[in-house]
Design a protein around this motif. Sequence first.
Motif, mmCIF file in Angstrom:
data_model
loop_
_atom_site.group_PDB
_atom_site.id
_atom_site.type_symbol
_atom_site.label_atom_id
_atom_site.label_comp_id
_atom_site.label_asym_id
_atom_site.label_seq_id
_atom_site.Cartn_x
_atom_site.Cartn_y
_atom_site.Cartn_z
ATOM 1 N N LEU A 72 39.626 49.913 44.637
ATOM 2 C CA LEU A 72 40.051 48.613 44.134
ATOM 3 C C LEU A 72 40.982 47.850 45.085
ATOM 4 N N LYS A 75 38.716 46.349 47.680
ATOM 5 C CA LYS A 75 37.741 45.458 47.058
ATOM 6 C C LYS A 75 38.379 44.123 46.696
ATOM 7 N N ILE A 76 39.547 44.171 46.059
ATOM 8 C CA ILE A 76 40.229 42.934 45.671
ATOM 9 C C ILE A 76 40.710 42.193 46.912
ATOM 10 N N MET A 79 37.991 40.161 48.218
ATOM 11 C CA MET A 79 37.747 38.977 47.387
ATOM 12 C C MET A 79 38.737 37.857 47.713
ATOM 13 N N ALA A 93 45.100 44.655 48.450
ATOM 14 C CA ALA A 93 45.947 44.427 47.275
ATOM 15 C C ALA A 93 46.760 45.682 47.009
ATOM 16 N N GLY A 218 50.073 37.955 43.232
ATOM 17 C CA GLY A 218 48.862 38.049 42.428
ATOM 18 C C GLY A 218 48.960 37.432 41.054
ATOM 19 N N GLY A 224 46.718 37.071 37.745
ATOM 20 C CA GLY A 224 46.596 38.519 37.594
ATOM 21 C C GLY A 224 47.481 39.121 36.524
ATOM 22 N N MET A 281 45.646 46.460 38.728
ATOM 23 C CA MET A 281 44.581 46.079 39.658
ATOM 24 C C MET A 281 43.410 45.440 38.912
ATOM 25 N N GLU A 285 41.938 41.739 39.458
ATOM 26 C CA GLU A 285 40.536 41.534 39.828
ATOM 27 C C GLU A 285 39.891 40.465 38.962
ATOM 28 N N VAL A 288 41.275 36.984 40.120
ATOM 29 C CA VAL A 288 40.784 36.624 41.457
ATOM 30 C C VAL A 288 39.299 36.286 41.403
ATOM 31 N N ARG A 289 38.556 36.997 40.560
ATOM 32 C CA ARG A 289 37.113 36.754 40.482
ATOM 33 C C ARG A 289 36.816 35.295 40.130
#
Length: 407
Positions: A72, A75-76, A79, A93, A218, A224, A281, A285, A288-289
């Motif tokens: 994660l 991955k974040i 993004m 992140a 975040g 977030g 997290m 996510e 952020v998505r």
Amino acid sequence: MPSLQEARALDAADPLAGYRGLFALPPGVVYLDGNSLGALPLGTASRMGEVIRKEWGEGLVRSWNSANWIDLPKKIGAMIAPLIGAGPDEVIACDSTSVNLFKLISAALALRPGRKVVLSEPGNFPTDLYMIAGLEAQGLAERRLAERGELEAALDEDVALLLLTQVHYKTGAMHDMVRLTEAAHDVGALVLWDLSHSAGAVPVNLNGCGADLAVGCGYKYFNGGPGAPSFAFVATRHHAALQQPLTGWMGHAAPFAFTDDYAPAAGIGRLLTGTPPILGMVTLEEGVRIIAEIGIERLVAKSRALSEFLRAAMADFAPDLPCVSPADPARRGSQLSFGHPEAYALSQALIARGVIGDFRDPDILRFGLAPAYLRFEDCWHAAEALGEVLASGEWKREEFKQRAAVT
């Protein structure tokens, strides 16, 4: 004078209007504090429920692999990367903004042996200055402050790092990242940009300006949640030499080998410290998505349109209230700030009317413009409410002058 009808027409034509429905926004509330705490995405609660019930409740420890919890942070980070002009392998992140500042200031000093000066400006966000001071107390750094217009003159061959916040948290004034990064590099210094009040709402191009390091928040424009993990950026050219001081097990090259001696992971992974907070997290996510789906170009366009509409409405409803943010929308962040000696009382009177902005000591009334969910109609109602509060004098009531624990 901007009218309510004009605001509604702009909302009807807004290409981002549909995204407002993805957020939990209480009825009767105008929310202009998304630059402090972003609104809750509606998908966050269901996603959290799934993670808690299934991934944690049923998957237990297996979910580090089966649900890919372990990846994660990267991955974040990937993004977030296109929203700040970075490569997907340059952002991760992790931790809080303060912790990431400490790590990257320390790493920058190690990359510039023989230099100890960290240059910043007075009035920068406090945690940035406090982290420099903490390293100074350890004998590792020397803090130097220069006023905004004197930063380039203060750069010399003793400076290891220039640390600045792109968008000033009080006024919204925006630094010229290209010019200042180049000026720092000319004297052999590195540059660390704090993007906490800009990422996700204003143009950022870290690689385009040659930035070395960056951190960001975040829980503001990325929605977030309170205390959401931060993010950190390190330009690829520094990955091999970067030595971060918090050598925790997750930043190890082989964390599950459980060896006694530390060896840093390759690339951006070496910025990890301890076990990632998976619940935080997951909420990051989700936020952020949405922002990544909208894209920074559309977010910036709407941010500037909102701020110009609000500025015009404020000029009509509260003409005697001075705007302390730059007049040019290209030179300010996604906010408008106004000066008043009783700004705190004004902010509390507005909150009582359902208009939530915020106050920054000693005399700043600040309105954040989160383009993913804010409407032009919200801006009009905020200006109208402020005009009424000023005209009525209701802000003078004692109840509005009592300071809360968090302002």
